[in-house]
Design an enzyme around this catalytic site. Structure first.
Site, mmCIF file in Angstrom:
data_model
loop_
_atom_site.group_PDB
_atom_site.id
_atom_site.type_symbol
_atom_site.label_atom_id
_atom_site.label_comp_id
_atom_site.label_asym_id
_atom_site.label_seq_id
_atom_site.Cartn_x
_atom_site.Cartn_y
_atom_site.Cartn_z
ATOM 1 N N SER A 250 0.836 -1.211 0.000
ATOM 2 C CA SER A 250 0.000 0.000 0.000
ATOM 3 C C SER A 250 0.871 1.261 0.000
ATOM 4 C CB SER A 250 -0.903 0.011 1.237
ATOM 5 O OG SER A 250 -1.554 1.262 1.319
ATOM 6 N N SER B 250 -0.513 4.121 0.809
ATOM 7 C CA SER B 250 -1.183 5.055 1.717
ATOM 8 C C SER B 250 -0.306 5.482 2.896
ATOM 9 C CB SER B 250 -2.498 4.459 2.215
ATOM 10 O OG SER B 250 -3.394 4.339 1.136
ATOM 11 N N THR C 99 -9.007 -1.604 2.512
ATOM 12 C CA THR C 99 -8.761 -1.960 1.121
ATOM 13 C C THR C 99 -9.115 -3.431 0.924
ATOM 14 O OG1 THR C 99 -7.187 -1.789 -0.699
ATOM 15 C CG2 THR C 99 -6.242 -2.335 1.451
ATOM 16 N N LYS D 219 -13.481 -3.862 1.908
ATOM 17 C CA LYS D 219 -14.384 -2.717 1.681
ATOM 18 C C LYS D 219 -15.858 -3.117 1.713
ATOM 19 C CE LYS D 219 -11.274 -0.339 -1.526
ATOM 20 N NZ LYS D 219 -11.207 0.483 -2.734
ATOM 21 N N ASP E 126 -13.542 6.686 -3.051
ATOM 22 C CA ASP E 126 -13.043 6.338 -4.399
ATOM 23 C C ASP E 126 -13.777 7.150 -5.475
ATOM 24 O OD1 ASP E 126 -11.149 4.490 -3.566
ATOM 25 O OD2 ASP E 126 -12.587 2.838 -3.549
ATOM 26 N N GLY F 72 -16.460 -4.051 -11.947
ATOM 27 C CA GLY F 72 -16.057 -4.545 -10.626
ATOM 28 C C GLY F 72 -16.243 -3.470 -9.556
ATOM 29 N N GLU G 153 -21.127 -9.351 -19.724
ATOM 30 C CA GLU G 153 -22.153 -8.318 -19.942
ATOM 31 C C GLU G 153 -23.167 -8.257 -18.790
ATOM 32 O OE1 GLU G 153 -23.911 -8.492 -23.805
ATOM 33 O OE2 GLU G 153 -25.224 -6.792 -23.411
ATOM 34 N N ARG H 20 -22.831 -8.588 -15.733
ATOM 35 C CA ARG H 20 -22.354 -7.803 -14.590
ATOM 36 C C ARG H 20 -22.563 -6.299 -14.845
ATOM 37 N NH1 ARG H 20 -16.331 -8.551 -12.257
ATOM 38 N NH2 ARG H 20 -16.874 -7.968 -10.141
HETATM 39 P P1 ATR Z 1 -11.971 -4.166 -8.927
HETATM 40 O O1 ATR Z 1 -12.726 -4.414 -7.649
HETATM 41 O O2 ATR Z 1 -10.560 -3.669 -8.718
HETATM 42 O O3 ATR Z 1 -12.728 -3.313 -9.898
HETATM 43 P P2 ATR Z 1 -12.709 -6.744 -10.039
HETATM 44 O O4 ATR Z 1 -13.990 -6.720 -9.294
HETATM 45 O O5 ATR Z 1 -11.913 -7.992 -10.042
HETATM 46 O O6 ATR Z 1 -11.706 -5.609 -9.567
HETATM 47 O O7 ATR Z 1 -13.018 -6.302 -11.544
HETATM 48 C C1 ATR Z 1 -12.099 -6.428 -12.558
HETATM 49 C C2 ATR Z 1 -12.713 -5.926 -13.844
HETATM 50 O O8 ATR Z 1 -11.766 -6.141 -14.896
HETATM 51 C C3 ATR Z 1 -13.974 -6.672 -14.255
HETATM 52 O O9 ATR Z 1 -14.846 -5.773 -14.908
HETATM 53 C C4 ATR Z 1 -13.439 -7.725 -15.225
HETATM 54 O O10 ATR Z 1 -14.366 -8.175 -16.162
HETATM 55 P P3 ATR Z 1 -15.360 -9.424 -15.804
HETATM 56 O O11 ATR Z 1 -16.461 -8.857 -14.954
HETATM 57 O O12 ATR Z 1 -15.822 -9.921 -17.110
HETATM 58 O O13 ATR Z 1 -14.501 -10.414 -15.043
HETATM 59 C C5 ATR Z 1 -12.366 -6.900 -15.929
HETATM 60 N N1 ATR Z 1 -11.357 -7.749 -16.568
HETATM 61 C C6 ATR Z 1 -10.393 -8.486 -15.962
HETATM 62 N N2 ATR Z 1 -9.638 -9.121 -16.886
HETATM 63 C C7 ATR Z 1 -10.138 -8.774 -18.108
HETATM 64 C C8 ATR Z 1 -9.798 -9.113 -19.465
HETATM 65 N N3 ATR Z 1 -8.789 -9.936 -19.730
HETATM 66 N N4 ATR Z 1 -10.542 -8.571 -20.451
HETATM 67 C C9 ATR Z 1 -11.570 -7.725 -20.186
HETATM 68 N N5 ATR Z 1 -11.938 -7.369 -18.928
HETATM 69 C C10 ATR Z 1 -11.237 -7.889 -17.905
#
Ligand code: ATR
Length: 280
Positions: free
Chosen positions: A15, A17, A62, A66, A104, A130, A154, A156
């Site tokens: 981190s 921070s 973190t 969270k 954030d 995410g 999609e 999500r």
């Molecule tokens: P965070 O909390 O940091 O946002 P996360 O919840 O793991 O991390 O989200 C990662 C994001 O990166 C997601 O939108 C993921 O897409 P999916 O929902 O389809 O998993 C996206 N992501 C990760 N690897 C990817 C890749 N190779 N191509 C496209 N999107 C990717």
């Protein structure tokens, strides 16, 4: 006696921070210190109550804590943190109340404002759905942006858009799969990458290439390791303006600092400290 502030997470050893906040405390002559503590999710309750009992000044949370914080009923989330479903800043009120915030979204908003983006009415494409995308899109929808969430999975993106619609915020929200990205970028004002594409060690990856971008776009990559991602290089090649993820990191920290202390932090020093740590 020094007042202690902390970030809890797992992993947390990398981190930035502590360096950022300790530089700020020291520059302002405040008798405070900020540490990183590795806290496992099942110990979060004990750790937060322990910090309160020991008179800590405030906390950051973190990964992976969270979202977990909202499951602890003694933490009162503010309305934005509640909608986002995640808390990254905790305050121990003088009234005994433990309050949770999410800085954030405000951090991302400030990074955009710095680059003179008029968020209200801007056509913003958010890549990813995410945790980071959630914080950012709820904030931008509250600020009246016209947002499209584009995600590899999609469903999500659709789910996030549904939640934002249900929150009845002033902005517009749509969702699509990754195949829609290229067409959307032609008419977009801002592209924000919240995916892990381009993040160390996958530094060759980018959500879009120069051919898909244009000079009128502002491209904001929340990834800050490496400092200049492939997406930002591709954007520069088209003449687009770019925003580094370092700004979001610094501004979310600065907002937490204000919430804890009521004092305006030395933001430029915090930025310099983070940049030095990343370049070391
Ligand atoms: P965070 O909390 O940091 O946002 P996360 O919840 O793991 O991390 O989200 C990662 C994001 O990166 C997601 O939108 C993921 O897409 P999916 O929902 O389809 O998993 C996206 N992501 C990760 N690897 C990817 C890749 N190779 N191509 C496209 N999107 C990717």
């Amino acid at each position: 006696m020094k007042q202690v502030f902390a970030v809890f997470g797992d992993p947390v050893s990398h981190s930035l921070s502590p360096a950022m906040h300790n530089a700020a405390f020291s520059a302002l002559g405040m008798d405070c210190v900020y540490h990183a503590f590795r806290v496992r999710p099942e110990k979060l309750e004990n750790a937060v109550l322990g910090a309160e009992a020991m008179g800590f000044g405030g906390l950051n949370l973190t990964v992976p804590l969270k979202e977990k914080a909202l499951k602890l009923d003694f933490i009162k989330p503010d309305p934005l943190a509640k909608k986002i479903g995640a808390v990254n800043t905790i305050v121990f009120g003088k009234d005994g109340e433990i309050r949770g915030y999410n800085t954030d979204g405000p951090g991302a908003r400030q990074a955009l404002l710095d680059t003179s983006v008029e968020i209200m009415g801007s056509r913003i494409v958010v890549a990813g759905a995410g945790g980071a995308a959630r914080a950012l899109t709820f904030q931008l929808a509250a600020d009246g942006a016209d947002i499209t969430v584009v995600n590899r999975t999609e469903e999500r993106a659709v789910e996030l858009a549904k939640e934002i619609s249900a929150a009845a915020l002033p902005g517009k929200i749509r969702a699509t799969g990754l195949s829609g990205l290229k067409g959307l970028l032609r008419d977009a004002d801002v592209l924000i990458n919240t995916t892990t594409l381009g993040m160390y060690p996958n530094t060759d990856a980018a959500i879009a290439t120069a051919e898909e971008l244009h000079s009128g776009l502002i491209v904001f990559d929340i990834v800050y390791n490496p400092l200049e991602t492939r997406l930002l290089r591709e954007a520069k090649a088209t003449g687009a303006k770019t925003i580094s993820g370092v700004l979001m990191l610094v501004y979310q920290g600065a907002e937490a600092f204000r919430i804890w202390t009521g004092v305006e932090p030395p933001v430029e020093l915090m930025k310099k400290t983070v940049l030095e740590a990343l370049q070391a």
